[in-house]
Design a protein around this motif. Structure first.
Motif, PDB file in Angstrom:
ATOM      1  N   ASN A 115       0.822  -1.196   0.000  1.00  0.00           N
ATOM      2  CA  ASN A 115       0.000   0.000   0.000  1.00  0.00           C
ATOM      3  C   ASN A 115       0.860   1.252   0.000  1.00  0.00           C
ATOM      4  N   ALA A 116       1.931   1.219   0.784  1.00  0.00           N
ATOM      5  CA  ALA A 116       2.811   2.383   0.848  1.00  0.00           C
ATOM      6  C   ALA A 116       3.375   2.672  -0.537  1.00  0.00           C
ATOM      7  N   ARG A 117       3.798   1.608  -1.219  1.00  0.00           N
ATOM      8  CA  ARG A 117       4.418   1.819  -2.521  1.00  0.00           C
ATOM      9  C   ARG A 117       3.396   2.307  -3.553  1.00  0.00           C
ATOM     10  N   ARG A 150       2.596   2.101 -13.013  1.00  0.00           N
ATOM     11  CA  ARG A 150       2.560   0.644 -12.940  1.00  0.00           C
ATOM     12  C   ARG A 150       3.948   0.057 -13.160  1.00  0.00           C
ATOM     13  N   SER A 151       4.692   0.581 -14.133  1.00  0.00           N
ATOM     14  CA  SER A 151       5.998  -0.032 -14.377  1.00  0.00           C
ATOM     15  C   SER A 151       7.028   0.378 -13.349  1.00  0.00           C
ATOM     16  N   LEU A 152       6.890   1.598 -12.792  1.00  0.00           N
ATOM     17  CA  LEU A 152       7.901   2.023 -11.831  1.00  0.00           C
ATOM     18  C   LEU A 152       7.652   1.471 -10.427  1.00  0.00           C
ATOM     19  N   ALA A 153       6.398   1.023 -10.173  1.00  0.00           N
ATOM     20  CA  ALA A 153       6.077   0.517  -8.835  1.00  0.00           C
ATOM     21  C   ALA A 153       6.935  -0.693  -8.479  1.00  0.00           C
ATOM     22  N   LEU A 154       7.367  -1.427  -9.506  1.00  0.00           N
ATOM     23  CA  LEU A 154       8.177  -2.618  -9.239  1.00  0.00           C
ATOM     24  C   LEU A 154       9.643  -2.266  -9.029  1.00  0.00           C
TER      25      LEU A 154
END
Lengths: 366, 568
Positions: A115-117, A150-154
């Protein structure tokens, strides 16, 4: 963050060669733009790096890790990269938040971390108020942000962007370019961006690889490509460059003494004595006070940006026409002299242009 | 290792995907390739004394085979003539004239396709029989004792022709819908008479579609079992499908070789027509430029509207009405009248264990078939779209075979494959519901696979690629990304399977056993025993159930695109 090395990558679709012998060496944290006309193989190269296509030959390393090679293929899910697609490819059955969260959930990140991320990414992309919307309820620019979030969350070590601005209008494009630069600086992630628009590439990239016909023509900083093109294709492609056929007499300390038409001058370049190309931009041409390096016949004039853009036909040269900005109107068919104030000289092999750039190696992070 | 890599995809194909591909190959191999292969092997078996192709030579030279083949060919051709005349006229009228209630009219025209063959046949028997509840009061029914005029080759051709008429109608209607307005307007500006516009511009453009529809109707007629079974068996007009049924019923598995040869002839006829259709579509179809679609502004004259409603009344309404009225008669032989009408037959059939069992069996079997087919179609369409490889492409194609060949052939193939006890367990599936289920799974898979594959092809491949790059595993990708994107198509396809399987007779006629009756078998055997009023009641009940499913499918079809024949 990897240092990406590719060597000898080749790919064909149905017997059509789309990539030949691609060598690439990209330092950590670089922002590389793959630039070229459509059909030059840039998207295929990006998809090879992503693992969405399999090459016919060649190797790919991320740092010391072999990603691709003889009997080795690391699947895309294990390459630790992010990708933004031209269509954005947002999952239509999930909200903006769901899109950002999905992969984190699939990786069983603890809920608190997750959730934080997600919140961090949504905030960074200015999406907090849109988090519960579905993709079809978002505008093009908003979808783009969701795709980026979406791509940077990882927290990928490499982010691939496939023509991410193609579907946006001009205003939004400039804002997203600024956003890319900011994200690149903030994350330290290596970015690879595919585009056919050189202004876009020049605006964001630390390095640009110009591709044509399945080959990398040159890799360099934007200034390298502009001032020191390695091939005639690059010279003509970047900022509507001009190439003039010249004869190089002698080469000393990186300067070439040459004749163009019946004028003689000395300019920097990589050419050897013999036939060469003089690579120019419009800014390197000026109306001469006297006879000048070239003599030309005026074809037509247009008043543009406060000066007269004059189209002339040079005499004794096998080129179509040149454009030079002058301060006053000139009668059609009159003769003027033209001075060449700068340029870069490269070889003109009788067998055609040299196959690859002399050094597709980039040394330092500009 | 390298060869296996190539067969199942390439290096991108993950381990899970490989396993899935192998499992699907095994599934399609077991339920489709193996049974149909058994059929071929049986047909090409040597004779009793070991002569090369003995079984085939014996069967081909028998008089019964010749007669059945000849009947099948001529009656199918005659039925196609009926289908083309009726379907062509109705399609031209509906497509070229404006009229009120066009949608209702279209639905009624398509009804014969939705109603199962055996119910259509039964309805016509009741309509034209000596006891006809509609013709008798008018004094038009055949004289008592003269027999039903439909128990003849002519009757078979007529009823099959009407049943398959919608196939021609749909084909021509689609061609008319794609006719560009420019073609007609250009002709009108050139002052060409409307009659000539129709004859020289509109008809030539629709001709290839009409031919294609006609060949489809021929394939359907060749493989039809319900109509020849109900009309041809009492009328002693053997067709290939009924000959197979009677041989197997009469002689049991010892006739396997002969009937396999008959099935092969049947398959060749059907496949030849479909191949010809493919050829026609490739060579005759005219490239027509896209443009605004032609929509006629001409109102249908009253006589034409009257004629159409009359035709629809005869085709779709009267037979069903006769069926309903027959089902309201209290006992066989009692002429219908309002005074005697009662629900006695319904009470009787609902109290009948076998009928209740048949409804339960058909519902269970068709729902199970729909569910399993959808569950198989999802990963198969996924692999065919996202991880194509020779193995997946091959099973994608072969999965089509049981739908292309006549149902009787599929049923026979199942008997040949699953009559011998299963290796290891020592139990034969024949005589259990399992063999019917397997036959449904094989035959109806394309009904859900096609729409799902089409939806998958039309989707954005980047949705799956993005998930892969995000490190999401195969099962989650299938369940959360792929399945939602093709769900409407899968649902519509599954409902189509339930509708088709619930009322089918062709497969279960050969595969049923006591305790495993289906609705189709129930109607057939009640009628066969002479209990036509009970057969009518069961038919009416099953038709009501079917209409309920139609409504459900229509609801789903609104989201699923044009999977259903009456939409679009």
């Amino acid at each position: 963050m990897p240092h990406i090395r590719a060597s000898g990558l080749a790919k064909s679709f149905d017997r059509t060669r789309v990539l030949h012998d691609i060598d690439l060496d990209l330092p950590e944290g670089a922002f590389l733009a793959l630039l070229g006309p459509s059909g030059c193989g840039k998207t295929t190269l990006l998809r090879l790096i992503a693992g969405l296509e399999v090459p016919d030959a060649g190797q790919l390393h991320f740092g010391d890790r072999m990603i691709l090679g003889p009997n080795r293929f690391v699947p895309p899910e294990d390459r630790n990269l992010g990708m933004v697609f031209q269509s954005y490819a947002l999952w239509p059955n999930m909200t903006a938040r769901g899109n950002v969260e999905f992969a984190l959930k699939a990786r069983r990140l603890p809920a608190a971390d997750r959730n934080a991320r997600v919140e961090e990414m949504l905030r960074a992309m200015g999406l907090v108020h849109l988090a519960d919307r579905r993709p079809h309820e978002l505008s093009g620019g908003q979808r783009q942000r969701v795709a980026l979030a979406r791509s940077l969350a990882l927290r990928p070590s490499l982010l691939l962007l496939d023509e991410p601005l193609a579907n946006l209008d001009a205003h939004l494009r400039h804002r997203m370019l600024a956003e890319f630069r900011r994200l690149h600086a903030a994350t330290g992630t290596t970015f690879v961006l595919v585009t056919h628009d050189q202004d876009e590439a020049m605006a964001v990239a630390s390095h640009i690889a110009v591709m044509d016909d399945g080959r990398i023509q040159q890799v360099g900083t934007p200034e390298d490509l502009y001032r020191r093109p390695a091939t005639p294709m690059v010279a003509r492609f970047i900022d509507h460059g001009i190439t003039l056929p010249v004869t190089v007499a002698t080469v000393r300390d990186g300067r070439c003494d040459l004749t163009v038409g019946d004028g003689a001058l000395s300019l920097p370049g990589s050419a050897r004595p013999g036939r060469g190309w003089l690579c120019l931009h419009r800014a390197d041409l000026r109306q001469a006070e006297g006879r000048g390096h070239l003599q030309a016949e005026v074809l037509s004039q247009t008043f543009l940006h406060g000066r007269y853009l004059t189209h002339v036909l040079p005499q004794g040269l096998e080129v179509d026409s040149l454009s030079v900005a002058v301060d006053r109107p000139l009668p059609v068919q009159s003769r003027i002299g033209i001075d060449i104030t700068g340029g870069w000289v490269i070889d003109r092999d009788p067998q055609g242009p040299r196959r690859t750039a002399p050094a597709a190696m980039v040394h330092a992070h500009a | 290792m390298a060869a296996e890599l190539r067969l199942l995809g390439d290096q991108r194909t993950g381990g899970g995907e490989r396993l899935l591909a192998i499992a699907l190959c095994a599934y399609v191999g077991l339920i489709t390739i193996w049974p149909l292969g058994q059929l071929l092997l049986t047909a090409f078996r040597p004779g009793d004394e070991g002569q090369l192709l003995g079984v085939m030579r014996d069967t081909l030279s028998s008089r019964a085979t010749g007669r059945a083949f000849w009947n099948t060919l001529t009656l199918s051709l005659m039925s196609v003539a009926v289908s083309v005349t009726l379907g062509g006229a109705l399609a031209l009228a509906v497509g070229l004239l404006r009229m009120a209630f066009r949608a209702a009219l279209s639905f009624l025209i398509l009804m014969p396709l939705i109603i199962p063959s055996q119910v259509t046949a039964l309805a016509w028997i009741e309509l034209l029989g000596t006891q006809s509840p509609i013709l008798s009061p008018l004094g038009l029914a055949p004289a008592p004792g003269s027999g039903n005029p439909l128990y003849s080759g002519f009757g078979i051709a007529l009823v099959m022709g009407i049943e398959h008429m919608p196939l021609v109608f749909i084909a021509i209607r689609a061609a008319l819908k794609s006719l560009p307005a420019d073609l007609v307007e250009a002709a009108r500006i050139a002052a060409i008479a409307p009659r000539l516009v129709l004859a020289r511009i509109i008809l030539p453009v629709t001709l290839p579609s009409a031919l294609a529809g006609a060949l489809l109707a021929f394939t359907a007629a060749v493989g039809n079992f319900g109509v020849p079974a109900l009309l041809g068996i009492p009328g002693r007009v053997p067709m290939l499908t009924t000959l197979i049924y009677q041989r197997l019923n009469g002689f049991g598995p010892s006739a396997a070789g002969q009937v396999a040869v008959l099935a092969l002839i049947l398959t060749l006829m059907a496949v030849a027509a479909l191949a010809l259709r493919g050829l026609l579509m490739r060579h005759l179809t005219m490239r027509i430029e896209d443009g605004r679609r032609f929509r006629s502004g001409r109102r249908a004259p009253l006589w034409a509207q009257g004629l159409m409603w009359a035709a629809v009344l005869v085709i779709a309404v009267l037979p069903l009405t006769a069926l309903v009225l027959t089902s309201l008669v209290p006992a066989i032989g009692v002429p219908f009248s309002v005074e005697v009408a009662s629900l006695e037959q319904y009470r009787a059939v609902l109290a009948n264990d076998a009928v209740a069992r048949a409804f339960a069996n058909s519902l269970m079997l068709s729902c199970a078939a729909a569910l399993i087919c959808a569950l198989v179609a999802l990963p198969l369409a996924y692999l065919a779209t996202h991880r194509p490889g020779p193995a997946v492409a091959a099973i994608d194609l072969l999965a089509e075979a049981p739908w292309v060949v006549p149902g009787t052939v599929v049923a026979l193939a199942m008997i040949l494959a699953f009559l011998p006890p299963l290796p290891g367990i020592g139990v034969s599936l024949y005589g259990t519901a399992a063999i019917i289920l397997i036959a449904y799974l094989a035959r109806f898979l394309p009904l859900v696979l096609r729409p799902v594959a089409a939806a998958a092809q039309g989707g954005d491949p980047a949705l799956d690629e993005a998930a892969r790059i995000a490190g999401i595993g195969l099962s989650v990708r299938l369940g959360r990304i792929f399945a939602p994107s093709v769900l409407p198509a899968a649902l519509a396809g599954a409902v189509l399977i339930v509708m088709t399987a619930m009322n089918e007779l062709t497969l279960s006629a050969l595969l049923w056993s006591s305790g495993q009756e289906t609705i189709g078998v129930m109607v057939f055997s009640l009628q066969y025993e002479g209990n036509s009023t009970a057969a009518a009641a069961v038919s009416v009940l099953s038709t009501l159930l079917l209409f309920a499913l139609c409504a459900l499918a229509d609801l789903l079809g609104r989201r699923g695109g044009d999977v259903l024949p009456w939409r679009g």
